[in-house]
Design a protein around this motif. Sequence first.
Motif, short mmCIF file in Angstrom:
data_model
loop_
_atom_site.label_atom_id
_atom_site.label_comp_id
_atom_site.label_asym_id
_atom_site.label_seq_id
_atom_site.Cartn_x
_atom_site.Cartn_y
_atom_site.Cartn_z
N VAL A 156 0.87 -1.18 0.00
CA VAL A 156 0.00 0.00 0.00
C VAL A 156 0.91 1.23 0.00
CG1 VAL A 156 -2.05 -1.02 1.05
CG2 VAL A 156 -0.20 -0.22 2.53
N PRO A 157 0.42 2.38 -0.50
CA PRO A 157 1.28 3.56 -0.68
C PRO A 157 2.16 3.95 0.52
CG PRO A 157 -0.81 3.92 -1.77
CD PRO A 157 -0.94 2.61 -1.04
N PRO A 158 1.65 3.94 1.78
CA PRO A 158 2.52 4.41 2.87
C PRO A 158 3.84 3.63 2.99
CG PRO A 158 0.27 4.18 3.63
CD PRO A 158 0.30 3.60 2.26
N GLY A 166 -4.89 0.28 -3.19
CA GLY A 166 -5.65 0.48 -1.95
C GLY A 166 -5.87 1.94 -1.63
N ALA A 167 -5.04 2.81 -2.19
CA ALA A 167 -5.12 4.25 -1.97
C ALA A 167 -4.27 4.92 -3.04
CB ALA A 167 -4.62 4.61 -0.56
N LYS A 176 -3.64 4.63 5.81
CA LYS A 176 -2.68 3.58 5.43
C LYS A 176 -3.35 2.44 4.66
CE LYS A 176 0.71 4.59 8.98
NZ LYS A 176 1.50 4.17 10.12
N GLY A 177 -4.34 2.77 3.85
CA GLY A 177 -5.02 1.75 3.05
C GLY A 177 -6.19 1.09 3.77
N TYR A 178 -6.29 1.29 5.09
CA TYR A 178 -7.41 0.72 5.85
C TYR A 178 -8.64 1.61 5.72
CZ TYR A 178 -4.17 -2.31 8.50
OH TYR A 178 -3.24 -3.24 8.88
N GLN A 179 -9.80 0.98 5.65
CA GLN A 179 -11.05 1.73 5.59
C GLN A 179 -11.44 2.32 6.95
OE1 GLN A 179 -14.60 0.24 3.97
NE2 GLN A 179 -13.73 -0.26 1.97
N VAL A 180 -11.74 3.61 6.95
CA VAL A 180 -12.31 4.24 8.15
C VAL A 180 -13.62 4.91 7.73
CG1 VAL A 180 -11.94 5.88 10.02
CG2 VAL A 180 -9.97 4.74 8.99
N PRO A 181 -14.77 4.35 8.14
CA PRO A 181 -16.04 4.97 7.76
C PRO A 181 -16.38 6.13 8.71
CG PRO A 181 -16.26 2.59 8.26
CD PRO A 181 -14.94 3.05 8.79
N PRO A 182 -16.43 7.37 8.19
CA PRO A 182 -16.72 8.52 9.04
C PRO A 182 -18.03 8.37 9.81
CG PRO A 182 -16.17 9.25 6.83
CD PRO A 182 -16.21 7.76 6.79
N ALA A 183 -19.03 7.76 9.18
CA ALA A 183 -20.35 7.64 9.83
C ALA A 183 -20.24 6.90 11.17
CB ALA A 183 -21.32 6.93 8.91
N PRO A 213 -5.46 15.32 4.84
CA PRO A 213 -4.34 14.77 4.09
C PRO A 213 -3.08 14.62 4.94
CG PRO A 213 -4.78 17.04 3.42
CD PRO A 213 -5.87 16.65 4.36
N ASP A 214 -2.36 13.53 4.71
CA ASP A 214 -1.13 13.27 5.47
C ASP A 214 -0.14 12.55 4.56
OD1 ASP A 214 0.20 13.01 8.25
OD2 ASP A 214 0.27 10.96 7.47
N ARG A 215 1.09 13.03 4.53
CA ARG A 215 2.07 12.47 3.61
C ARG A 215 2.35 11.00 3.89
NH1 ARG A 215 6.57 12.76 0.16
NH2 ARG A 215 8.33 11.84 1.20
N GLU A 216 2.38 10.64 5.16
CA GLU A 216 2.72 9.25 5.49
C GLU A 216 1.53 8.29 5.41
OE1 GLU A 216 5.14 8.76 9.11
OE2 GLU A 216 6.44 10.16 8.00
N ALA A 217 0.41 8.69 6.03
CA ALA A 217 -0.73 7.77 6.11
C ALA A 217 -1.68 7.90 4.92
CB ALA A 217 -1.50 8.03 7.39
N GLY A 218 -1.45 8.91 4.06
CA GLY A 218 -2.40 9.19 2.98
C GLY A 218 -3.42 10.19 3.46
N GLN A 219 -4.21 9.79 4.45
CA GLN A 219 -5.13 10.68 5.14
C GLN A 219 -5.47 10.09 6.49
OE1 GLN A 219 -9.05 9.28 2.61
NE2 GLN A 219 -8.11 11.15 1.99
N PHE A 220 -5.93 10.96 7.40
CA PHE A 220 -6.40 10.45 8.70
C PHE A 220 -7.72 11.13 9.06
CE2 PHE A 220 -3.16 13.73 9.95
CZ PHE A 220 -4.02 14.65 10.56
N PRO A 221 -8.49 10.55 10.01
CA PRO A 221 -9.77 11.15 10.36
C PRO A 221 -9.59 12.41 11.21
CG PRO A 221 -9.64 8.82 11.04
CD PRO A 221 -8.26 9.25 10.68
N MET A 222 -10.28 13.47 10.81
CA MET A 222 -10.33 14.69 11.60
C MET A 222 -11.79 14.94 11.96
SD MET A 222 -9.59 18.59 10.41
CE MET A 222 -10.13 19.93 11.50
#
Length: 541
Positions: A283-285, A313-314, A444-451, A472-481
């Motif tokens: 995966v990209p990270p 995956g991302a 990091k390619g894992y699904q995080v459903p905001p709902a 957006p995050d360079r290492e993880a791709g993105q994280f939940p805010m």
Amino acid sequence: PRSGFCVSNSVFYSKRKPLPLAPNNALDVTTFISSRAHRGTTAFIDAATGRHLSYSQLWRAVEGVAGSLWDMGIRKGNVVLVLSPNSIDFPVVCLAIMSLGAVITTTNPLNTTREIAKQIADSKPLLAFTTTLLLPKVTQAAPSLPIVLMDATTHPSIPDAKIVATLHDMAQKEPSAQRVRERVEQDDTATLLYSSGTTGPSKGVLSSHRNLIAMVQIVLGRFHAGDIETYICTVPMFHIYGLVAFATGLLASGSTIVVLTKFEMHDMLSAIQRFRATYLPLVPPILVAMLNNADAIKKKYDIGSLHWVLSGGAPLSKEVIEGFVDKYPNVTILQGYGLTESTGVGASTDSLEESRRYGTAGLLSPGTQAMIVDPDSGQSLPVNRTGELWLRGPTIMKGYFSNEEATTSTLDSKGWLRTGDVCYIDNDGFIFIVDRLKELIKYKGYQVPPAELEALLLTHPAILDAAVIPYPDREAGQFPMAYVVRKDGSSLSESQVMDFVAEQVAPYKRIRKVAFISSIPKNPSGKILRKDLIKLATSKL
Ligand code: 4UW
């Protein structure tokens, strides 16, 4: 039409050679894979212990486990839970379950008891396969669920755990003449993996034997005829990416798969060196980390055997691809784009030449069709125009498990799957993914459903309203805010919000940034205007 696109109604057809679909309707994916001829001898190697499984041992073990499952009363249509890190036994379990027409449901070992209990309540498994370490999670989530231990050689008696067998004993079982083979049809369900799709919480994705057989053929088609590669498996087998590659598809090619139980940079690099691995799906990270540490890595390890790195995956940025190719000139980066709902790869680059189109997710998989649909007008668009990607073909899921509403809003009556990805297709048929229309966050390619996180935040006594977006995050791709509206008079802090969530969810789902706001922007029907919040959050970057 065999060209990159069909002008008449803007349907894009795959440019790859069509799939030779298996005509026999009574066929399960396990039988399909095991009947493929190939020159391979070693199927799996455990990177840590060096334990091997040859192809003949693999099929012998699958037969033993299937026979034992039959004796336990597992039948066609029954659901069996697999909660395990990657191991060389994971594919044995999956193949045995599917050979009976029973259904696998997998879950992330990082998930909390609460999250696992939710999936068990929805999917209703009759049996669980797990490891000694993960046993407490299963017993707490579902105290009465019978369990097979995958990593014990003797039958342990552990209080409060309903252990009915060890995988070791099951695999030893002699093939029984008694076992009546139930007729498994290609339309029968094989897997029940969880995905949040375009909106809402995770839902069970029903993929059939036909879906998986087509995916095995797609994976085989990506092979350069006659090559036997040595793969490193570090992407999780519980996820569609690892499952279609390492527990099914590649086994039809005779490849050797070196399995790591979890991702560790040093373990991965030394396994490449030790086993002269040629092919590394990631995966990209992990590519980003390999790029950031390239000089040190090249000094310490001999990874000269490596020719292919697959990323999926991302999204993978153009800068990372260019940097990687510069640092590792012998390696070709291939891309794979897919969804749980498409039972794996929907598009990919398969050669050095295709990989040179930096930033593309590749050509449509064999037998797969696409439309680019304008989300506002619903019109399908021609080449080079951006809209939502819809996919149709032999790998598209049957639907969501007991969720008619989610199924009809995702799959239309003609079999089109709305991917929720914003894409365009160029003149040569290459797909470019530019954005995500759906709510999904990929850490990091894992699904995080905001709902799911929003629903959890709303259970906090000091929270009036909340919205969760990707940051957006360079290492993880993105994280939940999270954007949070506090109740009047509350002095809730950012870290209190993060801790509240962290205690109840798997680490990859944690909220890593919080901002307070006076109200959550919504449209007249109450839908959160996520794009506005994303713009607000990233405007300061
Ligand atoms: N570029 C940009 C990509 C990409 C991407 C996925 O967790 P799911 O449901 O599924 C996956 C499956 C990936 C996969 C499966 C089989 C395979 O061989 C392979 O090769 C590398 C990859 O990720 O998430 C689906 C969503 O993840 C995003 C996109 O938003 C998609 O809808 N995604 N791959 N290459 N984005």
